[in-house]
Design an enzyme around this catalytic site. Sequence first.
Site, PDB file in Angstrom:
ATOM      1  N   THR A  15      70.128   7.155  44.378  1.00 23.31           N
ATOM      2  CA  THR A  15      69.898   6.914  45.799  1.00 23.31           C
ATOM      3  C   THR A  15      70.547   7.990  46.651  1.00 23.31           C
ATOM      4  O   THR A  15      71.517   8.635  46.231  1.00 23.31           O
ATOM      5  CB  THR A  15      70.446   5.526  46.205  1.00 23.31           C
ATOM      6  OG1 THR A  15      70.272   5.338  47.601  1.00 23.31           O
ATOM      7  CG2 THR A  15      71.926   5.407  45.884  1.00 23.31           C
ATOM      8  N   THR A  44      66.502   2.460  48.319  1.00 24.01           N
ATOM      9  CA  THR A  44      65.881   2.082  49.580  1.00 24.01           C
ATOM     10  C   THR A  44      64.372   1.992  49.438  1.00 24.01           C
ATOM     11  O   THR A  44      63.710   2.961  49.078  1.00 24.01           O
ATOM     12  CB  THR A  44      66.239   3.099  50.674  1.00 24.01           C
ATOM     13  OG1 THR A  44      67.663   3.203  50.762  1.00 24.01           O
ATOM     14  CG2 THR A  44      65.672   2.678  52.015  1.00 24.01           C
ATOM     15  N   ASP A  74      61.038  10.683  45.996  1.00 29.47           N
ATOM     16  CA  ASP A  74      61.030  10.197  44.614  1.00 29.47           C
ATOM     17  C   ASP A  74      59.934  10.843  43.768  1.00 29.47           C
ATOM     18  O   ASP A  74      59.832  10.552  42.580  1.00 29.47           O
ATOM     19  CB  ASP A  74      60.832   8.676  44.594  1.00 29.47           C
ATOM     20  CG  ASP A  74      61.907   7.942  45.381  1.00 29.47           C
ATOM     21  OD1 ASP A  74      63.080   8.297  45.222  1.00 29.47           O
ATOM     22  OD2 ASP A  74      61.567   7.036  46.157  1.00 29.47           O
ATOM     23  N   ASP A 107      64.918   4.257  42.500  1.00 28.69           N
ATOM     24  CA  ASP A 107      65.398   4.517  43.840  1.00 28.69           C
ATOM     25  C   ASP A 107      65.950   3.199  44.386  1.00 28.69           C
ATOM     26  O   ASP A 107      65.678   2.123  43.845  1.00 28.69           O
ATOM     27  CB  ASP A 107      64.239   5.032  44.700  1.00 28.69           C
ATOM     28  CG  ASP A 107      64.637   5.267  46.139  1.00 28.69           C
ATOM     29  OD1 ASP A 107      65.751   5.754  46.371  1.00 28.69           O
ATOM     30  OD2 ASP A 107      63.837   4.953  47.034  1.00 28.69           O
ATOM     31  N   ASP A 167      71.871   7.115  49.531  1.00 25.88           N
ATOM     32  CA  ASP A 167      72.829   6.394  50.368  1.00 25.88           C
ATOM     33  C   ASP A 167      74.265   6.728  49.963  1.00 25.88           C
ATOM     34  O   ASP A 167      74.531   7.224  48.858  1.00 25.88           O
ATOM     35  CB  ASP A 167      72.599   4.888  50.254  1.00 25.88           C
ATOM     36  CG  ASP A 167      71.433   4.432  51.108  1.00 25.88           C
ATOM     37  OD1 ASP A 167      71.039   5.191  52.005  1.00 25.88           O
ATOM     38  OD2 ASP A 167      70.903   3.341  50.866  1.00 25.88           O
ATOM     39  N   LYS A 178      67.451  14.018  41.423  1.00 24.39           N
ATOM     40  CA  LYS A 178      66.880  12.840  40.765  1.00 24.39           C
ATOM     41  C   LYS A 178      66.066  13.256  39.548  1.00 24.39           C
ATOM     42  O   LYS A 178      66.171  12.660  38.471  1.00 24.39           O
ATOM     43  CB  LYS A 178      65.995  12.068  41.748  1.00 24.39           C
ATOM     44  CG  LYS A 178      66.749  11.372  42.871  1.00 24.39           C
ATOM     45  CD  LYS A 178      65.807  10.515  43.713  1.00 24.39           C
ATOM     46  CE  LYS A 178      66.549   9.758  44.794  1.00 24.39           C
ATOM     47  NZ  LYS A 178      65.675   8.846  45.568  1.00 24.39           N
ATOM     48  N   ARG A 181      74.095   9.728  47.026  1.00 22.54           N
ATOM     49  CA  ARG A 181      73.949  10.953  47.806  1.00 22.54           C
ATOM     50  C   ARG A 181      73.244  12.054  47.021  1.00 22.54           C
ATOM     51  O   ARG A 181      73.627  13.217  47.070  1.00 22.54           O
ATOM     52  CB  ARG A 181      75.321  11.462  48.261  1.00 22.54           C
ATOM     53  CG  ARG A 181      76.072  10.537  49.206  1.00 22.54           C
ATOM     54  CD  ARG A 181      75.426  10.482  50.566  1.00 22.54           C
ATOM     55  NE  ARG A 181      76.312   9.925  51.589  1.00 22.54           N
ATOM     56  CZ  ARG A 181      75.919   9.569  52.794  1.00 22.54           C
ATOM     57  NH1 ARG A 181      74.645   9.693  53.119  1.00 22.54           N
ATOM     58  NH2 ARG A 181      76.758   9.083  53.667  1.00 22.54           N
TER      59      ARG A 181
END
Length: 1220
Positions: free
Chosen positions: A791, A504, A925, A502, A793, A901, A895
């Site tokens: 991630t 962040t 996660d 991950d 983001d 994931k 995104r």
Amino acid sequence: MKTSSRPLLIPSPRTPGAPELPYTPVSADLLKPSSGMESDAHSENPPVPDYVTHSSSNRSVSSVQTKPSRGSSTREVSFVDLGSSSKPVRYGSRGADSEGFSVSQKEINDEDARLVYVNDPVKTNERFELARNSISTGKYSIFTFLPRNLFEQFHRVAYVYFLVIAVLNQLPQLAVFGRFASILPLAFVLLVSAVKDAYEDWRRHRSDRIENNRLSAVLINDQFQQKKWKDIRVGEIIKVSANETLPCDMVLLSTSDPTGVAYILTINLDGESNLKTRYAKQETLARTPEKDKISGLIKCEKPNRNIYGFHANMEIDGKRVSLGPSNIVLRGCVLKNTAWAVGVAVYAGRETKAMLNSSGAPSKRSRLETLMNREIIILSFFLVSLCSVVSVCAGIWLRRHRDELDYMPFYRRKDFSEEKVDNYNYNGWGMEIFFTFLMSVIVFQIMIPIALYISMELVRIGQAYFMIRDSQMYDEASNSRFQCRALNINEDLGQIKYVFSDKTGTLTENKMEFECASIWGVDYSGAKASFQGNQVGYSIQVDEQVWRPKMKVRVDPDLVRLSKSGKKTDEGKRVHDFFLALAACNTIVPIVTETSDSAVKLIDYQGESPDEQALVYAAAAYGFMLVERTSGHIVIDVQGERQRYNVLGLHEFDSDRKRMSVILGCPDKSVKVFVKGADTSMFTVIDKSLNLEIVHATEAHLHSYSSMGLRTLVVGMRGLSASEFEQWQSSYETASTALIGRAALLRKVANSVENNLSILGASGIEDKLQQGVPESIESLRMAGIKVWVLTGDKQETAISIGYSSKLLTSKMTQIVINNNSKESCRKSLEDGLIMSKKLVTVPVATNSTQGTSGDFTSPVALVIDGTSLVYILDTELEEQLFHLASRCNVVLCCRVAPLQKAGIVALVKNRTDDMTLAIGDGANDVSMIQMADVGIGISGQEGRQAVMASDFAMGQFRFLVPLLFVHGHWNYQRIAYMILYNFYRNAVFVFVLFWYVLFTSFTLTTAITEWSSVLYSVIYTSLPTIVVGILDKDLSRMTLLKYPQLYEAGQRQESYNPKLFWLTMMDTLWQSIAVFFASLFVYWESTIDMSSIGDLWTLAVVILVNLHLAMDVVRWTWPSHASIWGSIIATCICVIVIDAVPTLPGYWSIIELAKTELFWFSLLGIVVAALIPRFVVKIFAQYCRPCDIQIAREVEKFGNFRDLRGAEIEMNPIFDHPRR
């Protein structure tokens, strides 16, 4: 018209990305400022718009879970559904997101609901006896321990095998060993495991007793009396005081705060240290349980694991009131900053959400243990082969001597002790062959090493101890040590090929700092370099005391000047509105804390989102300080002037809208809605026709901020007219009181006001990289480990972090896939494969100073977004994605949703034999961590969900390097060697017995006593392997960290592979031949008896296997010396003791044997002859064909690292493993 005196809304701060907790606006009386507020807060009383003041209703306040939290990877399961089979998980689909609506979209009927009668536990439990509040986390009771523990232990097939052997030995026809002696090894192993399990369970029971006997105040006969937690029942009213722990899940009825707010610390539940706000309903808030009779009916959902969701309604005084997550407080939480709170128990004991979530991480098996089973099967075939040879030869011998069997010495078939002569224990030729086979299995049973399993458990415990105590993996910032939550996969840490991380909170600190802002198209980040050192703290005066924010923020001088200018200019008005939005549009709770200086107090902004905290601290630094928040209003100090804003409504962030909004009644009698959210969401609701140039300028600034690695948010606002507000208020009331589809209706209401916005600006927040991340990623890549970052983001932010963390380099060619259809994804993947084939050439060997020995001439990075993965995962395009990704040095997924994931991890795990590791810090996660072969949780800012689901936990990403390179390498080398050594140690003993059987007419008479056979693998040789498995180090920590390429040995499986197994078996065969035939040659024509030659073989084999181990020990420590040489001495003592027992065969034989020189000569000759071939091969391999580890060991032994610091050591090239 009389209006209700309830507060306007019941907010509950939630994190962006966490569940939406909507709130119902109720009557506006509390919008009118009170005199107490004026005197206490020195605030200006804002006039209230007429259309707000004259609105009246008796609405119920509602808040409901709409979506799972960031950990939406796991499906919400009701308590009655826990045993049902789950549907297949679709990683690429977004359909899973909708599962969180299942509860809110169904009306709760009597059959599917729990009926809780307030203050009437008897009636509540009348229909069904609900769980009491006692808990039990223990696995066993006094009566169930023995059968259940044995049942669990016999899940190991080897244990069943040894049980069958022990049972067979009890039969008279097959009794080779004494009946007790045959049971001893299995009994010893079972006893050790049982004692360990019993101790662990005793600790759990002790903890349960302490928990169950805690006291709480329960309403009994109109009085609060102390009652043990275990005796609390559903339906009882409980009073909790400040700093007390909640005994069960309760719906709040009233609190010491007049607005019904209670502050809850949930660190025991989810690890989050920020305070949460929970609220009591207005219908029950004013009642005192001791004086006013409280009765009612709560109809709620059945117990489930979702700690962020609660769906219920309460019937009281003839009215139906809806209940949501903001109205329930959960067991294990602590009441803070609230004198007392009263609630009614709705879930107790094992049915509380905390207990339903107390399950551990899924069990995983190590790769070595899986491979070990292959060798155990081979050894089983060896065993069957030996037994078959013995039984067939025995049959041939019986057939050849069938005429001599009646009178043959040492066999004699006829029994002449009785008058009637009969056969003596003879069952016919065929049955004799069968019994011989079974007896052979009993004699050769230790070919399967029963002690290996218990030895591996003890070694892993020792390894875990040293990992936990490693000071270089201790995080001072969080005061957290390394945690080893799964003891059975320590060695997998030494074989990792893929790391999925991950971003962040894992690569970054997740401690947000406000860096820059774009306000009305003007970028205020240009002066960043000039003011980085000027950390200015804004402060206010309150009752002759100075209040200032707890955290200081770097500020832009130009922006500070504009913020102080007020609304005199258009520019100043826009800056005012921007920072007002940052201070108001959030769920932050300001907490005033004391300092060492009595004249100074700090305002600590408590909230679940680090982003929101950073924005509120930034607003305070620019003179917009949030100083008070209640359920109906907020107080903001604007440049020294205290202003009160009435909070008329709040729509929290949810992952569908990706924005949040607050409706404020402002001091100038206007009503405004302020909205903030992700750029992709905000630009769809901003009216671009008003200020198109400003929008374009803001978009350019956002792109610039993202390229700098900053997290971005867009802020907008608009005014609400009287008709718009009344329409929203009516719609909100209808939606929040709906029992079916409440979440969708509330989202629709939010969308109705979050449109046609005027853009105010955007913010850039820096989430700094953790210490040592770039160096760690570089080391991982040098070790041949592929690092993939997954991630949520946006792409620009993730790419920027990729460069700063050295994941991406300027030499890499980036293949970017951003598509919105399956066909476009297919085309992009095909183009990417073509490009990668052109760019990627055959790996070339380089030296260690140029990176990994497998560096490609043109490195490739793949960047793909979550939208594309929706069309790729779970489709035929998966295979193309895998082939493209496997050709790339780096993969960056942006995104992505939590299930995506896990899908990416599964993509690699299901198609290669390589080991995968996932590391993350948040609930989003969890699915990735559980999917990977090894899951690591970071003890970060996002709670402990990732830690609780992980196999290992630590405080910083950089600790991954010593964990893998040092402990992972050591653990793999030790366990791999220990497995092979155990196979060798037992097989050499079995082969000696086998050779003896061949020379004694296949009668299975053993020269070695039964007690020595039993004690051989339990006492004689077990301790050295355990000590060496815990303490031996083939290389030092410094060397392993200095040369990351050494980690490649585990990926290549250099320490455990079929080639090594067969070489070990060949060495074993030779050593057994040396032991047996050397002694046979020495004593060929002597009169030595069977017991004496057996004692010689026992001592020879024990000395041999311990010297064999000593030859391979690299780092000698005093425990290693004590265990190896002590085992030899202990064996000599045991042999003497056994021979000193008159009732056992071979009485005093070892003493007589040791008096002869021939004994010592043969013992020395056996050891030398057995070990010479191994010694020669080791010397040849070390000097003629050394591996990387041997080269590094030579450098350690003969080199000086200070002199060799600039030297180069040639390492073997790193190649990718073949794919399945």
